[in-house]
Design an enzyme around this catalytic site. Structure first.
Site, PDB file in Angstrom:
ATOM      1  N   MET A  38     104.692 116.137  46.653  1.00 43.64           N
ATOM      2  CA  MET A  38     104.389 117.117  47.693  1.00 43.64           C
ATOM      3  C   MET A  38     102.888 117.411  47.688  1.00 43.64           C
ATOM      4  O   MET A  38     102.445 118.457  48.167  1.00 43.64           O
ATOM      5  CB  MET A  38     105.191 118.402  47.471  1.00 43.64           C
ATOM      6  CG  MET A  38     106.710 118.133  47.530  1.00 43.64           C
ATOM      7  SD  MET A  38     107.696 119.534  48.046  1.00 43.64           S
ATOM      8  CE  MET A  38     107.339 120.712  46.764  1.00 43.64           C
ATOM      9  N   LEU A  41      97.979 117.119  43.832  1.00 46.94           N
ATOM     10  CA  LEU A  41      98.202 116.199  42.716  1.00 46.94           C
ATOM     11  C   LEU A  41      97.485 116.652  41.452  1.00 46.94           C
ATOM     12  O   LEU A  41      96.384 117.197  41.505  1.00 46.94           O
ATOM     13  CB  LEU A  41      97.725 114.797  43.111  1.00 46.94           C
ATOM     14  CG  LEU A  41      98.374 114.207  44.367  1.00 46.94           C
ATOM     15  CD1 LEU A  41      97.859 112.792  44.620  1.00 46.94           C
ATOM     16  CD2 LEU A  41      99.896 114.210  44.289  1.00 46.94           C
ATOM     17  N   HIS A  45     101.152 113.643  38.227  1.00 50.87           N
ATOM     18  CA  HIS A  45     101.356 112.709  39.339  1.00 50.87           C
ATOM     19  C   HIS A  45     100.578 111.413  39.106  1.00 50.87           C
ATOM     20  O   HIS A  45     101.062 110.321  39.391  1.00 50.87           O
ATOM     21  CB  HIS A  45     100.849 113.322  40.653  1.00 50.87           C
ATOM     22  CG  HIS A  45     101.578 114.539  41.107  1.00 50.87           C
ATOM     23  ND1 HIS A  45     100.989 115.785  41.148  1.00 50.87           N
ATOM     24  CD2 HIS A  45     102.849 114.719  41.540  1.00 50.87           C
ATOM     25  CE1 HIS A  45     101.858 116.671  41.606  1.00 50.87           C
ATOM     26  NE2 HIS A  45     103.000 116.058  41.846  1.00 50.87           N
ATOM     27  N   VAL A 184     103.844 115.575  31.601  1.00 51.77           N
ATOM     28  CA  VAL A 184     102.453 115.626  31.124  1.00 51.77           C
ATOM     29  C   VAL A 184     102.085 117.103  30.942  1.00 51.77           C
ATOM     30  O   VAL A 184     102.422 117.947  31.788  1.00 51.77           O
ATOM     31  CB  VAL A 184     101.502 114.944  32.134  1.00 51.77           C
ATOM     32  CG1 VAL A 184     100.059 115.052  31.664  1.00 51.77           C
ATOM     33  CG2 VAL A 184     101.896 113.483  32.322  1.00 51.77           C
ATOM     34  N   ARG A 195     102.184 124.284  40.953  1.00 55.96           N
ATOM     35  CA  ARG A 195     102.258 125.748  41.059  1.00 55.96           C
ATOM     36  C   ARG A 195     101.423 126.450  39.988  1.00 55.96           C
ATOM     37  O   ARG A 195     101.201 127.654  40.090  1.00 55.96           O
ATOM     38  CB  ARG A 195     103.712 126.209  40.992  1.00 55.96           C
ATOM     39  CG  ARG A 195     104.494 125.851  42.266  1.00 55.96           C
ATOM     40  CD  ARG A 195     105.885 126.462  42.278  1.00 55.96           C
ATOM     41  NE  ARG A 195     106.525 126.328  43.581  1.00 55.96           N
ATOM     42  CZ  ARG A 195     107.404 125.369  43.901  1.00 55.96           C
ATOM     43  NH1 ARG A 195     107.764 124.465  43.022  1.00 55.96           N
ATOM     44  NH2 ARG A 195     107.940 125.336  45.116  1.00 55.96           N
TER      45      ARG A 195
HETATM   46  O1  PAF Z   1     109.307 116.682  43.052  1.00 59.91           O
HETATM   47  C1  PAF Z   1     108.799 116.834  44.172  1.00 59.91           C
HETATM   48  O2  PAF Z   1     107.575 116.925  44.324  1.00 59.91           O
HETATM   49  C2  PAF Z   1     109.702 116.925  45.390  1.00 59.91           C
HETATM   50  O3  PAF Z   1     110.875 117.575  45.102  1.00 59.91           O
HETATM   51  C3  PAF Z   1     109.971 115.541  46.023  1.00 59.91           C
HETATM   52  C4  PAF Z   1     110.769 114.655  45.080  1.00 59.91           C
HETATM   53  C5  PAF Z   1     108.679 114.863  46.392  1.00 59.91           C
HETATM   54  C6  PAF Z   1     110.814 115.704  47.290  1.00 59.91           C
HETATM   55  O4  PAF Z   1     110.154 116.496  48.229  1.00 59.91           O
END
Ligand code: PAF
Length: 306
Positions: A38, A41, A45, A184, A195
């Site tokens: 989402m 990053l 990620h 991580v 968040r």
């Molecule tokens: O983990 C996340 O960031 C979200 O739940 C995902 C898997 C990208 C789905 O929107």
């Protein structure tokens, strides 16, 4: 010595164009890895992207703040959106493509079909965030359709999400394999999360009590064995001492079904057995999971217990 300069990932917002991109990669003999995100990053990620580069030839990262997985009182509007910085990081990591649709590109007007999540979605987050996994499963299934990659890479910080997606893939015979990477953490133990940006320094200190509670759960288990009730009490004590505002759950459950562990009579604290699930496929042990609130931010973390 030659220094390879990574090229900027191609940014695609149209689902049909994105699907063509993956198909072109496949036709060219390149295996594609998908990293669904989402955005906002962080190193967690980026570790997924690096893993994608190890197991595939091209990595496509989706960036989409999926409205259907947020509850009415949740943080959809304030969820951090940092597209320019995300693209800079993805360029550095060598992602080949970014799929970043708008909500109306992702969900056509009048779209009404949704995915009914597998049973493992029901406890824990399923109780606290009733429609969350319906939204997650729906968007992830759509992403798998739009970006027909060979492998999808997720982090284990969202432990229940990973279990839900694994079961959805199995239940629907989806032609994609799942690669799950460990959480991580910052050097002090805080699990990385988009968040965390909401947390002021003092709140961040309180947020550390989730990792500390999991440390306590692990050391309690090593010393005394796997006694869910006692471990839960210990985790709640550490969370309370650490100053979290509210605890949604702090629990020890079966790592596959996420249902309560049911020790056989007389073996409490010896060897764990669990209720439900495919016993033959069951990994040993248990998982401790926490969801707690700090200064209006809901945080989750987990730890596999020996
Ligand atoms: O983990 C996340 O960031 C979200 O739940 C995902 C898997 C990208 C789905 O929107």
């Amino acid at each position: 010595m030659t220094t390879e300069t990574p090229s900027t990932p191609v940014v695609i917002d149209e689902p049909t164009v994105a699907r063509d991109w993956v198909k072109r990669e496949n036709r060219a003999g390149r295996r594609v890895a998908l990293v669904p995100t989402m955005g906002a990053l962080h190193e967690g990620h980026l570790a997924l992207v690096r893993r994608g580069r190890e197991v595939a030839d091209s990595v496509v990262v989706s960036i989409f703040v999926n409205p259907t997985q947020f509850g009415p009182d949740e943080d959809l509007d304030r969820y951090p959106r940092t597209m320019d910085e995300d693209l800079r990081l993805l360029r550095r990591e060598g992602a080949a493509a970014v799929f970043a649709p708008t909500a109306s590109q992702m969900y056509r007007a009048g779209a009404s079909a949704t995915v009914s999540p597998p049973r493992v979605a029901e406890p824990l987050e399923g109780i606290c965030r009733p429609d969350h996994f319906r939204g997650v499963c729906t968007v992830v299934l759509k992403l798998f359709q739009i970006l027909p990659a060979s492998v999808a890479i997720f982090g284990q910080k969202d432990y229940q999400q990973a279990r839900v997606i694994a079961d959805m893939i199995a239940d629907f015979d989806l032609d994609i394999s799942l690669d799950l990477l460990p959480t991580v953490r910052d050097p002090d133990g805080l699990a990385l999360s988009s968040r965390n940006r909401y947390l002021a320094p003092a709140d961040r200190q309180r947020a550390l009590s989730l990792a500390r509670a999991l440390d306590a759960a692990e050391s309690w288990t090593r010393r005394h064995g796997l006694d869910p009730t006692a471990i839960e009490t210990e985790m709640r004590r550490v969370l309370g001492d650490g100053g979290v505002d509210a605890i949604d759950y702090a629990t020890v459950v079966d790592p596959l079904t996420l249902l309560p562990l049911v020790p056989p009579a007389g073996q409490l604290g010896d060897s764990p057995h669990s209720a439900g699930g495919d016993q033959s496929a069951e990994p040993a042990g248990a998982v401790a999971l926490i969801a707690a609130h700090v200064a209006g931010t809901r945080l989750i973390d987990n730890r596999r217990l020996p």
